[in-house]
Design a protein around this motif. Sequence first.
Motif, PDB file in Angstrom:
ATOM      1  N   PHE A  97       0.867  -1.181   0.000  1.00  0.00           N
ATOM      2  CA  PHE A  97       0.000   0.000   0.000  1.00  0.00           C
ATOM      3  C   PHE A  97       0.910   1.239   0.000  1.00  0.00           C
ATOM      4  CE2 PHE A  97      -3.839   2.033   2.436  1.00  0.00           C
ATOM      5  CZ  PHE A  97      -4.064   2.872   1.366  1.00  0.00           C
ATOM      6  N   PRO A  98       1.605   1.480  -1.125  1.00  0.00           N
ATOM      7  CA  PRO A  98       2.593   2.561  -1.157  1.00  0.00           C
ATOM      8  C   PRO A  98       1.992   3.956  -0.991  1.00  0.00           C
ATOM      9  CG  PRO A  98       2.262   1.654  -3.356  1.00  0.00           C
ATOM     10  CD  PRO A  98       1.504   0.770  -2.398  1.00  0.00           C
ATOM     11  N   GLU A  99       0.692   4.114  -1.243  1.00  0.00           N
ATOM     12  CA  GLU A  99       0.058   5.430  -1.119  1.00  0.00           C
ATOM     13  C   GLU A  99      -0.208   5.820   0.341  1.00  0.00           C
ATOM     14  OE1 GLU A  99      -1.529   3.069  -4.636  1.00  0.00           O
ATOM     15  OE2 GLU A  99      -1.478   2.761  -2.475  1.00  0.00           O
ATOM     16  N   ALA A 100      -0.154   4.862   1.254  1.00  0.00           N
ATOM     17  CA  ALA A 100      -0.432   5.147   2.666  1.00  0.00           C
ATOM     18  C   ALA A 100       0.652   6.053   3.245  1.00  0.00           C
ATOM     19  CB  ALA A 100      -0.508   3.840   3.452  1.00  0.00           C
ATOM     20  N   ARG A 101       0.230   6.901   4.195  1.00  0.00           N
ATOM     21  CA  ARG A 101       1.196   7.810   4.830  1.00  0.00           C
ATOM     22  C   ARG A 101       2.246   7.057   5.626  1.00  0.00           C
ATOM     23  NH1 ARG A 101      -2.710  11.997   7.681  1.00  0.00           N
ATOM     24  NH2 ARG A 101      -3.868  10.078   7.770  1.00  0.00           N
ATOM     25  N   LYS A 102       1.826   5.996   6.325  1.00  0.00           N
ATOM     26  CA  LYS A 102       2.753   5.141   7.064  1.00  0.00           C
ATOM     27  C   LYS A 102       2.800   3.802   6.342  1.00  0.00           C
ATOM     28  CE  LYS A 102       1.878   7.249  11.552  1.00  0.00           C
ATOM     29  NZ  LYS A 102       1.415   7.014  12.921  1.00  0.00           N
ATOM     30  N   PRO A 103       3.947   3.112   6.354  1.00  0.00           N
ATOM     31  CA  PRO A 103       4.046   1.827   5.644  1.00  0.00           C
ATOM     32  C   PRO A 103       2.931   0.865   6.063  1.00  0.00           C
ATOM     33  CG  PRO A 103       6.197   2.525   6.418  1.00  0.00           C
ATOM     34  CD  PRO A 103       5.197   3.471   7.021  1.00  0.00           C
ATOM     35  N   ALA A 104       2.249   0.309   5.067  1.00  0.00           N
ATOM     36  CA  ALA A 104       1.104  -0.564   5.339  1.00  0.00           C
ATOM     37  C   ALA A 104       0.913  -1.547   4.195  1.00  0.00           C
ATOM     38  CB  ALA A 104      -0.160   0.278   5.524  1.00  0.00           C
ATOM     39  N   PHE A 105       0.065  -2.547   4.462  1.00  0.00           N
ATOM     40  CA  PHE A 105      -0.368  -3.501   3.451  1.00  0.00           C
ATOM     41  C   PHE A 105      -1.882  -3.414   3.324  1.00  0.00           C
ATOM     42  CE2 PHE A 105       3.361  -6.202   5.008  1.00  0.00           C
ATOM     43  CZ  PHE A 105       4.198  -5.787   3.989  1.00  0.00           C
ATOM     44  N   LYS A 106      -2.390  -3.735   2.135  1.00  0.00           N
ATOM     45  CA  LYS A 106      -3.816  -3.917   1.904  1.00  0.00           C
ATOM     46  C   LYS A 106      -4.084  -5.414   2.055  1.00  0.00           C
ATOM     47  CE  LYS A 106      -3.999  -0.323  -1.644  1.00  0.00           C
ATOM     48  NZ  LYS A 106      -4.270  -0.080  -3.076  1.00  0.00           N
ATOM     49  N   LEU A 107      -4.965  -5.761   2.986  1.00  0.00           N
ATOM     50  CA  LEU A 107      -5.292  -7.156   3.232  1.00  0.00           C
ATOM     51  C   LEU A 107      -6.710  -7.456   2.752  1.00  0.00           C
ATOM     52  CD1 LEU A 107      -4.043  -7.483   6.934  1.00  0.00           C
ATOM     53  CD2 LEU A 107      -2.747  -7.886   4.818  1.00  0.00           C
ATOM     54  N   THR A 108      -6.892  -8.645   2.191  1.00  0.00           N
ATOM     55  CA  THR A 108      -8.212  -9.169   1.870  1.00  0.00           C
ATOM     56  C   THR A 108      -8.394 -10.381   2.775  1.00  0.00           C
ATOM     57  OG1 THR A 108      -7.973  -8.415  -0.411  1.00  0.00           O
ATOM     58  CG2 THR A 108      -9.695 -10.044   0.033  1.00  0.00           C
ATOM     59  N   ILE A 109      -9.451 -10.351   3.595  1.00  0.00           N
ATOM     60  CA  ILE A 109      -9.629 -11.351   4.647  1.00  0.00           C
ATOM     61  C   ILE A 109     -10.989 -12.028   4.484  1.00  0.00           C
ATOM     62  CG2 ILE A 109      -9.643 -11.746   7.140  1.00  0.00           C
ATOM     63  CD1 ILE A 109      -8.171  -8.997   7.393  1.00  0.00           C
ATOM     64  N   ASP A 110     -10.988 -13.366   4.507  1.00  0.00           N
ATOM     65  CA  ASP A 110     -12.214 -14.157   4.397  1.00  0.00           C
ATOM     66  C   ASP A 110     -12.736 -14.454   5.800  1.00  0.00           C
ATOM     67  OD1 ASP A 110     -14.248 -15.973   3.949  1.00  0.00           O
ATOM     68  OD2 ASP A 110     -13.010 -17.396   2.837  1.00  0.00           O
ATOM     69  N   PHE A 111     -13.924 -13.927   6.116  1.00  0.00           N
ATOM     70  CA  PHE A 111     -14.555 -14.151   7.411  1.00  0.00           C
ATOM     71  C   PHE A 111     -15.683 -15.169   7.331  1.00  0.00           C
ATOM     72  CE2 PHE A 111     -12.570  -9.998   7.896  1.00  0.00           C
ATOM     73  CZ  PHE A 111     -11.929 -10.151   9.118  1.00  0.00           C
ATOM     74  N   GLY A 112     -15.687 -16.002   6.317  1.00  0.00           N
ATOM     75  CA  GLY A 112     -16.697 -17.046   6.205  1.00  0.00           C
ATOM     76  C   GLY A 112     -17.954 -16.568   5.513  1.00  0.00           C
ATOM     77  N   PRO A 113     -18.942 -17.483   5.352  1.00  0.00           N
ATOM     78  CA  PRO A 113     -20.113 -17.189   4.521  1.00  0.00           C
ATOM     79  C   PRO A 113     -21.035 -16.096   5.070  1.00  0.00           C
ATOM     80  CG  PRO A 113     -20.342 -19.328   5.589  1.00  0.00           C
ATOM     81  CD  PRO A 113     -18.944 -18.856   5.858  1.00  0.00           C
ATOM     82  N   THR A 114     -21.106 -15.907   6.360  1.00  0.00           N
ATOM     83  CA  THR A 114     -22.027 -14.914   6.918  1.00  0.00           C
ATOM     84  C   THR A 114     -21.518 -13.495   6.720  1.00  0.00           C
ATOM     85  OG1 THR A 114     -22.803 -16.498   8.558  1.00  0.00           O
ATOM     86  CG2 THR A 114     -23.255 -14.180   9.001  1.00  0.00           C
TER      87      THR A 114
ATOM     88  N   ILE B 140       1.700  -3.219   9.270  1.00  0.00           N
ATOM     89  CA  ILE B 140       2.365  -4.416   9.811  1.00  0.00           C
ATOM     90  C   ILE B 140       3.624  -4.772   9.026  1.00  0.00           C
ATOM     91  CG2 ILE B 140       0.262  -5.369  10.837  1.00  0.00           C
ATOM     92  CD1 ILE B 140      -0.044  -7.103   8.325  1.00  0.00           C
ATOM     93  N   THR B 141       4.227  -3.773   8.376  1.00  0.00           N
ATOM     94  CA  THR B 141       5.336  -4.052   7.458  1.00  0.00           C
ATOM     95  C   THR B 141       6.649  -4.414   8.152  1.00  0.00           C
ATOM     96  OG1 THR B 141       5.850  -1.701   7.333  1.00  0.00           O
ATOM     97  CG2 THR B 141       4.346  -2.588   5.662  1.00  0.00           C
ATOM     98  N   GLU B 142       6.767  -4.158   9.434  1.00  0.00           N
ATOM     99  CA  GLU B 142       8.024  -4.467  10.128  1.00  0.00           C
ATOM    100  C   GLU B 142       8.224  -5.969  10.339  1.00  0.00           C
ATOM    101  OE1 GLU B 142      10.642  -2.574  11.073  1.00  0.00           O
ATOM    102  OE2 GLU B 142       9.707  -0.861  10.081  1.00  0.00           O
ATOM    103  N   HIS B 143       7.143  -6.689  10.629  1.00  0.00           N
ATOM    104  CA  HIS B 143       7.261  -8.106  10.970  1.00  0.00           C
ATOM    105  C   HIS B 143       6.742  -9.056   9.902  1.00  0.00           C
ATOM    106  CE1 HIS B 143       8.701  -7.444  14.996  1.00  0.00           C
ATOM    107  NE2 HIS B 143       7.704  -6.605  15.244  1.00  0.00           N
ATOM    108  N   TYR B 144       6.089  -8.522   8.872  1.00  0.00           N
ATOM    109  CA  TYR B 144       5.410  -9.383   7.901  1.00  0.00           C
ATOM    110  C   TYR B 144       5.725  -8.951   6.478  1.00  0.00           C
ATOM    111  CZ  TYR B 144       2.817 -10.246  12.189  1.00  0.00           C
ATOM    112  OH  TYR B 144       2.479 -10.527  13.487  1.00  0.00           O
ATOM    113  N   ASP B 145       5.584  -9.903   5.548  1.00  0.00           N
ATOM    114  CA  ASP B 145       5.640  -9.576   4.126  1.00  0.00           C
ATOM    115  C   ASP B 145       4.378 -10.144   3.483  1.00  0.00           C
ATOM    116  OD1 ASP B 145       6.097 -12.337   3.204  1.00  0.00           O
ATOM    117  OD2 ASP B 145       8.143 -12.076   3.918  1.00  0.00           O
ATOM    118  N   CYS B 146       4.062  -9.668   2.310  1.00  0.00           N
ATOM    119  CA  CYS B 146       2.792 -10.046   1.669  1.00  0.00           C
ATOM    120  C   CYS B 146       2.669 -11.552   1.481  1.00  0.00           C
ATOM    121  CB  CYS B 146       2.641  -9.310   0.341  1.00  0.00           C
ATOM    122  SG  CYS B 146       2.332  -7.539   0.539  1.00  0.00           S
ATOM    123  N   ASP B 147       3.716 -12.204   0.990  1.00  0.00           N
ATOM    124  CA  ASP B 147       3.641 -13.645   0.745  1.00  0.00           C
ATOM    125  C   ASP B 147       3.394 -14.426   2.030  1.00  0.00           C
ATOM    126  OD1 ASP B 147       4.042 -13.270  -1.971  1.00  0.00           O
ATOM    127  OD2 ASP B 147       6.202 -13.631  -1.869  1.00  0.00           O
ATOM    128  N   GLY B 148       4.036 -14.030   3.117  1.00  0.00           N
ATOM    129  CA  GLY B 148       3.894 -14.732   4.386  1.00  0.00           C
ATOM    130  C   GLY B 148       2.555 -14.504   5.071  1.00  0.00           C
TER     131      GLY B 148
END
Length: 123
Positions: free
Chosen positions: A36-53, A63-71
């Motif tokens: 998410f390079p447009e964000a003011r602070k380093p960030a990722f865009k996440l897509t999260i599946d919360f199930g059918p409901t 969360i860019t300090e401890h995580y990468d997109c692939d992981g």
Amino acid sequence: MHATHDPAAPPADTIGFDDFLAVDVRAGTIVAAEPFPEARKPAFKLTIDFGPTIGVKRSSAQITEHYDCDGLVGRQVLAVVNFPPRQIGKFMSQVLTLGVPDADGHVVLLHPSATVPNGGRLF
């Protein structure tokens, strides 16, 4: 009430159990993560599946300090699913992905200690 990242801060004001129940925290699985390079602070865009409901929702997460997109793909997380969507630049964040700060203030994601069904509610 004001949220703080300071581990030495005193506890927040006492709330009733009904206030706690009003915050809908659910488990979901990250199905996509992208920079998410447009964000003011380093960030990722996440897509999260919360199930059918609840379905698939998007979140911006600093969360860019401890995580990468692939992981991140396939990782279960906890998120508040009943806050109003929040516009972050051109991105609409629909849920608040939860984490706590490490000793340096960098976010560490909260997650179930074992795999749970997507959409499971925190209690």
